[in-house]
Design a protein around this motif. Sequence first.
Motif, PDB file in Angstrom:
ATOM      1  N   ASN A  78      -5.523   3.458  -1.402  1.00 27.51           N
ATOM      2  CA  ASN A  78      -5.076   4.297  -0.302  1.00 27.51           C
ATOM      3  C   ASN A  78      -5.778   3.811   0.971  1.00 27.51           C
ATOM      4  O   ASN A  78      -7.006   3.689   1.004  1.00 27.51           O
ATOM      5  CB  ASN A  78      -5.476   5.746  -0.626  1.00 27.51           C
ATOM      6  CG  ASN A  78      -5.054   6.753   0.422  1.00 27.51           C
ATOM      7  OD1 ASN A  78      -4.773   6.417   1.557  1.00 27.51           O
ATOM      8  ND2 ASN A  78      -5.017   8.021   0.028  1.00 27.51           N
ATOM      9  N   ALA A  90      -0.402   5.356   1.093  1.00 29.68           N
ATOM     10  CA  ALA A  90      -1.269   6.167   0.231  1.00 29.68           C
ATOM     11  C   ALA A  90      -1.669   5.456  -1.055  1.00 29.68           C
ATOM     12  O   ALA A  90      -2.375   6.027  -1.888  1.00 29.68           O
ATOM     13  CB  ALA A  90      -0.579   7.492  -0.109  1.00 29.68           C
ATOM     14  N   GLY A  91      -1.248   4.207  -1.221  1.00 26.31           N
ATOM     15  CA  GLY A  91      -1.605   3.473  -2.434  1.00 26.31           C
ATOM     16  C   GLY A  91      -0.741   3.838  -3.609  1.00 26.31           C
ATOM     17  O   GLY A  91       0.082   4.756  -3.556  1.00 26.31           O
ATOM     18  N   LYS A 124      -3.208  10.948   3.550  1.00 28.38           N
ATOM     19  CA  LYS A 124      -2.527  11.284   2.299  1.00 28.38           C
ATOM     20  C   LYS A 124      -3.513  11.196   1.136  1.00 28.38           C
ATOM     21  O   LYS A 124      -4.355  10.306   1.098  1.00 28.38           O
ATOM     22  CB  LYS A 124      -1.360  10.325   2.042  1.00 28.38           C
ATOM     23  CG  LYS A 124      -0.305  10.270   3.127  1.00 28.38           C
ATOM     24  CD  LYS A 124       0.598  11.468   3.070  1.00 28.38           C
ATOM     25  CE  LYS A 124       1.809  11.296   3.956  1.00 28.38           C
ATOM     26  NZ  LYS A 124       1.534  10.930   5.360  1.00 28.38           N
ATOM     27  N   THR A 134      -5.001   5.310   4.080  1.00 31.84           N
ATOM     28  CA  THR A 134      -4.832   6.334   5.109  1.00 31.84           C
ATOM     29  C   THR A 134      -6.201   6.950   5.412  1.00 31.84           C
ATOM     30  O   THR A 134      -7.140   6.828   4.608  1.00 31.84           O
ATOM     31  CB  THR A 134      -3.868   7.448   4.648  1.00 31.84           C
ATOM     32  OG1 THR A 134      -4.512   8.271   3.659  1.00 31.84           O
ATOM     33  CG2 THR A 134      -2.587   6.874   4.079  1.00 31.84           C
ATOM     34  N   LYS A 147      -4.459  10.201  -2.651  1.00 28.95           N
ATOM     35  CA  LYS A 147      -3.989   9.107  -3.479  1.00 28.95           C
ATOM     36  C   LYS A 147      -3.173   9.619  -4.647  1.00 28.95           C
ATOM     37  O   LYS A 147      -3.227  10.797  -4.981  1.00 28.95           O
ATOM     38  CB  LYS A 147      -5.154   8.269  -3.980  1.00 28.95           C
ATOM     39  CG  LYS A 147      -6.118   8.991  -4.919  1.00 28.95           C
ATOM     40  CD  LYS A 147      -7.242   8.070  -5.316  1.00 28.95           C
ATOM     41  CE  LYS A 147      -8.232   8.778  -6.239  1.00 28.95           C
ATOM     42  NZ  LYS A 147      -9.364   7.913  -6.623  1.00 28.95           N
ATOM     43  N   GLY A 173      -9.031   7.751   0.848  1.00 29.98           N
ATOM     44  CA  GLY A 173      -8.759   6.424   1.376  1.00 29.98           C
ATOM     45  C   GLY A 173      -9.897   5.913   2.232  1.00 29.98           C
ATOM     46  O   GLY A 173     -11.022   5.747   1.768  1.00 29.98           O
ATOM     47  N   HIS A 229       0.792  -1.232   0.000  1.00 34.32           N
ATOM     48  CA  HIS A 229       0.000   0.000   0.000  1.00 34.32           C
ATOM     49  C   HIS A 229       0.822   1.279   0.000  1.00 34.32           C
ATOM     50  O   HIS A 229       0.254   2.374  -0.066  1.00 34.32           O
ATOM     51  CB  HIS A 229      -0.956   0.001   1.202  1.00 34.32           C
ATOM     52  CG  HIS A 229      -2.073  -0.982   1.068  1.00 34.32           C
ATOM     53  ND1 HIS A 229      -3.228  -0.708   0.366  1.00 34.32           N
ATOM     54  CD2 HIS A 229      -2.206  -2.258   1.526  1.00 34.32           C
ATOM     55  CE1 HIS A 229      -4.024  -1.760   0.413  1.00 34.32           C
ATOM     56  NE2 HIS A 229      -3.430  -2.719   1.110  1.00 34.32           N
ATOM     57  N   ARG A 237       4.747   9.018   1.300  1.00 38.87           N
ATOM     58  CA  ARG A 237       3.488   8.540   0.724  1.00 38.87           C
ATOM     59  C   ARG A 237       3.025   7.274   1.438  1.00 38.87           C
ATOM     60  O   ARG A 237       2.375   6.418   0.861  1.00 38.87           O
ATOM     61  CB  ARG A 237       3.685   8.252  -0.777  1.00 38.87           C
ATOM     62  CG  ARG A 237       4.175   9.429  -1.598  1.00 38.87           C
ATOM     63  CD  ARG A 237       3.108  10.493  -1.737  1.00 38.87           C
ATOM     64  NE  ARG A 237       1.932   9.971  -2.394  1.00 38.87           N
ATOM     65  CZ  ARG A 237       0.692  10.400  -2.148  1.00 38.87           C
ATOM     66  NH1 ARG A 237       0.475  11.338  -1.242  1.00 38.87           N
ATOM     67  NH2 ARG A 237      -0.332   9.884  -2.805  1.00 38.87           N
TER      68      ARG A 237
END
Length: 300
Positions: free
Chosen positions: A235, A222-223, A298, A237, A300, A242, A206, A219
């Motif tokens: 994501n 964050a994906g 975060k 987060t 994405k 997300g 991720h 990041r």
Amino acid sequence: MNRKKLIKLAVIAGLVGFGAFWLLTLPQTLDPSKVAQLTGSAEKGALVFAAAGCSSCHSAKDGDPLILSGGRAFPSDFGTFYAPNISPDTENGLGNWTLAEFATALKKGVSPKRKHYYPAFPYTTYQNMELTDIADLFAYLKTLPAASNPSIAHDVAFPFSIRRGLGLWKRIFMPNGFHMPDTGLSVTEKRGRYLVEAMGHCTECHTPRNFLGGLMQDRWLAGGPNPDGKGRIPNITPHADGIGGWEEIDVVTYLNSGFTPEYDSAGGAMVEVIENMKHLPESDLKAIAAHLRNVGPKEK
């Protein structure tokens, strides 16, 4: 300066450079005395096995999740990596490994033959595991069926085929401990951090990576693009992009059933992750939820 002196200086510089490279990339091993008194509990190791997701990579696709014969392919920008046989087979698996060698593999990313493992094996996360958990996992693995399948060699092109160079990669990109500091964390939040950042290795999928495969710390979770080129890793987060709208119960339900609050269902590799998560107590799933809600949001 004449030609002979130039050649001499070039040779000396080359030898110095090679020597520095050799020393900087030397595989590091765990001191065997650190695990000498550990015996491990197979019963406890079963939960570590589930949290660490070993079967998701090392069992055959659609096969018995407890037969860790390896062979699954993992395409990436650097080549295709194949999960090795980690069953207790004495010829092609871990049957002849010591606990110190197993712990070295997980915490240092180094094989019993003192060769660097590629970080497709998530030792960058497993390095945070407690040695007692590693001993428990090793004890459990020895109770599983042996498989005689030979491990498949990775298909990696030059210069990434030079494993020694991974010693430099580790010095640059291998994290030093947990990403989230433990200052002010509750017992539950610390447990969640341990499950996510040590055993569960959620970050390995991720968190996006840079052009050399290092995790992008800014990041975190964050994906990013799926390494195999198909789709995108989501994501996770607490951002609107997300899981920012999810409550604790939503995370727990998802990890138990695969269903999101929007009644969508998990797909891809996450299906097997959820099969593993089902074996964990609800307190651990709540701990994971608590940790994810603490992560910096975060986009994405």
